[in-house]
Write an enzyme that holds these catalytic residues in place. Sequence first.
Site, PDB file in Angstrom:
ATOM      1  N   GLU A 127      -1.419  -0.798  -9.084  1.00 36.53           N
ATOM      2  CA  GLU A 127      -2.935  -0.468  -9.094  1.00 36.53           C
ATOM      3  C   GLU A 127      -3.353   0.719  -8.682  1.00 36.53           C
ATOM      4  O   GLU A 127      -2.669   1.373  -7.698  1.00 36.53           O
ATOM      5  CB  GLU A 127      -3.347  -1.647  -8.126  1.00 36.53           C
ATOM      6  N   LYS A 172     -13.950  -6.846  -7.819  1.00 37.11           N
ATOM      7  CA  LYS A 172     -14.257  -7.014  -6.284  1.00 37.11           C
ATOM      8  C   LYS A 172     -15.751  -7.130  -5.945  1.00 37.11           C
ATOM      9  O   LYS A 172     -16.560  -6.120  -6.639  1.00 37.11           O
ATOM     10  CB  LYS A 172     -13.882  -5.683  -5.302  1.00 37.11           C
ATOM     11  N   ASP A 214      -0.182  -0.660  -4.767  1.00 38.26           N
ATOM     12  CA  ASP A 214      -1.288  -0.224  -4.700  1.00 38.26           C
ATOM     13  C   ASP A 214      -1.571   1.144  -4.122  1.00 38.26           C
ATOM     14  O   ASP A 214      -1.417   1.408  -2.875  1.00 38.26           O
ATOM     15  CB  ASP A 214      -2.087  -1.280  -3.933  1.00 38.26           C
ATOM     16  N   ASP A 227      -9.180  -0.108 -10.279  1.00 30.97           N
ATOM     17  CA  ASP A 227      -9.760  -0.601  -9.132  1.00 30.97           C
ATOM     18  C   ASP A 227     -10.893   0.294  -8.895  1.00 30.97           C
ATOM     19  O   ASP A 227     -12.214   0.150  -9.276  1.00 30.97           O
ATOM     20  CB  ASP A 227      -8.730  -0.949  -8.014  1.00 30.97           C
ATOM     21  N   LYS A 232       0.857  -1.227   0.126  1.00 37.01           N
ATOM     22  CA  LYS A 232       0.071  -0.179  -0.012  1.00 37.01           C
ATOM     23  C   LYS A 232       0.904   1.209  -0.092  1.00 37.01           C
ATOM     24  O   LYS A 232       1.762   1.423   0.832  1.00 37.01           O
ATOM     25  CB  LYS A 232      -0.803   0.110   1.061  1.00 37.01           C
TER      26      LYS A 232
END
Length: 447
Positions: free
Chosen positions: A298, A351, A270, A327, A243
Amino acid sequence: MDASISSTTSSSSPLRFTQKPPNPRPLLNPTPRVTHAGAGRQRATRLRAISPSPTPSPPTPQPQQPMEAFGFDALKETFSVDVAAAEARPLNVPLAAPFTIASSRLEAVANVAVRVELSSGAVGWGEAPVLPSVTAEDQPAALAAVARACAALVAARSAPLGAVLQDVADALPGHAFASARAGVEMAVIDAVANSIRIPLWRLFGGASNTVTTDITIPIVTPNEAAQLAAKYRGQGFQTLKLKVGKNLNSDIEVLKAIRLVHPDCSFILDANEGYTANQAIEVLDRLNEMGVTPVLFEQPVHRDDWEGLREVSIAAMEKYRVAVAADESCRGLHDAQKIIHGNLAHVINIKLAKLGVLGALEVIDAARKAGVALMIGGMVETRIAMGFAGHLAAGLGCFSFIDLDTPLLLSEDPVYGGYEASGPVYKFKNARGHGGFLHLDNNNGWK
């Protein structure tokens, strides 16, 4: 209990419905379903995705898996669903450590569990994840929405599975109710799979009964990141999802620290919308100077920064052969079509909590037909939702990136049964459904 509920119902109370009226089967919502057409400028040459390997190369498009007679599409037309009882409860689980990303910080899971029982006695379980920075609902709103759908399912007469799921989608439409919709859809589909005694991975195509996931390191100090990376290396994880996006210089220091203790790992970055396009490209430049090439980048920019997403995608692939995934930018089929037709990203992250189950299958189908690679991920869920998503990914066999690690970040596991985890490998050995369930007397108050 009366089949209607108030939106002011306490989130700490169980919401159970077990009564059917004598009137003909009503729709959950009589409003016609609206399908949005995608739009976008077609480029002459499509940006191709890469596979998750330390030395990536463009993948061969995945072939369509043959669907067996008991496959999901067939069951939507042939299996009659008659719901005898349905209920929603809070599902609260603490995290092992605070989970910080560029857009939020989470210390505990506050989701909604869904239980559906058919007249045959077959039971299915679902989970509506709640992550306010991504999902539109908070826990009270998700609980109320799920409860409305549960009440209507019990009130409705038996109907084909496809019609029941469409009614759920019409009652809980769009991104505003995606998480609640996903939880109800999961529970209904799981109940059906349990009724016909087959595991979900077979229902969704039967490509495989295993998946291998990455593991996430949240935004922490370099020392903490190094400790986590060493731990995950010992557990067999080869792909680390980092992250990033709050502070570019700190992100670089974290990457250096991780590389020292896990030099042979693959990196997924991400940013959770945290960078500008220029910052995202700078990160890749600085990593290249370190000799590091991530296998995936991402959501580098804000979800609505379409031009920034395109700019990063072009630069990442042309300069470093790094794929970029959309995303948060993909919240439905309309967004997916915009990404596909505009060549805005190489990968679309699926997702269930932001698309619902049926919505996810629509986006998956559109991406596969267009030759766009797929990733499957989650919000922060228990093994109920992750088990369902894992079965879906294994059964379809079309995902280049698997990011289903969130149960490993919880301080306890409230779920019984379900898949078996051996480091990064999830094995689906259960005989039917996704196999996971909550005990009726556990700490979340099921009874």
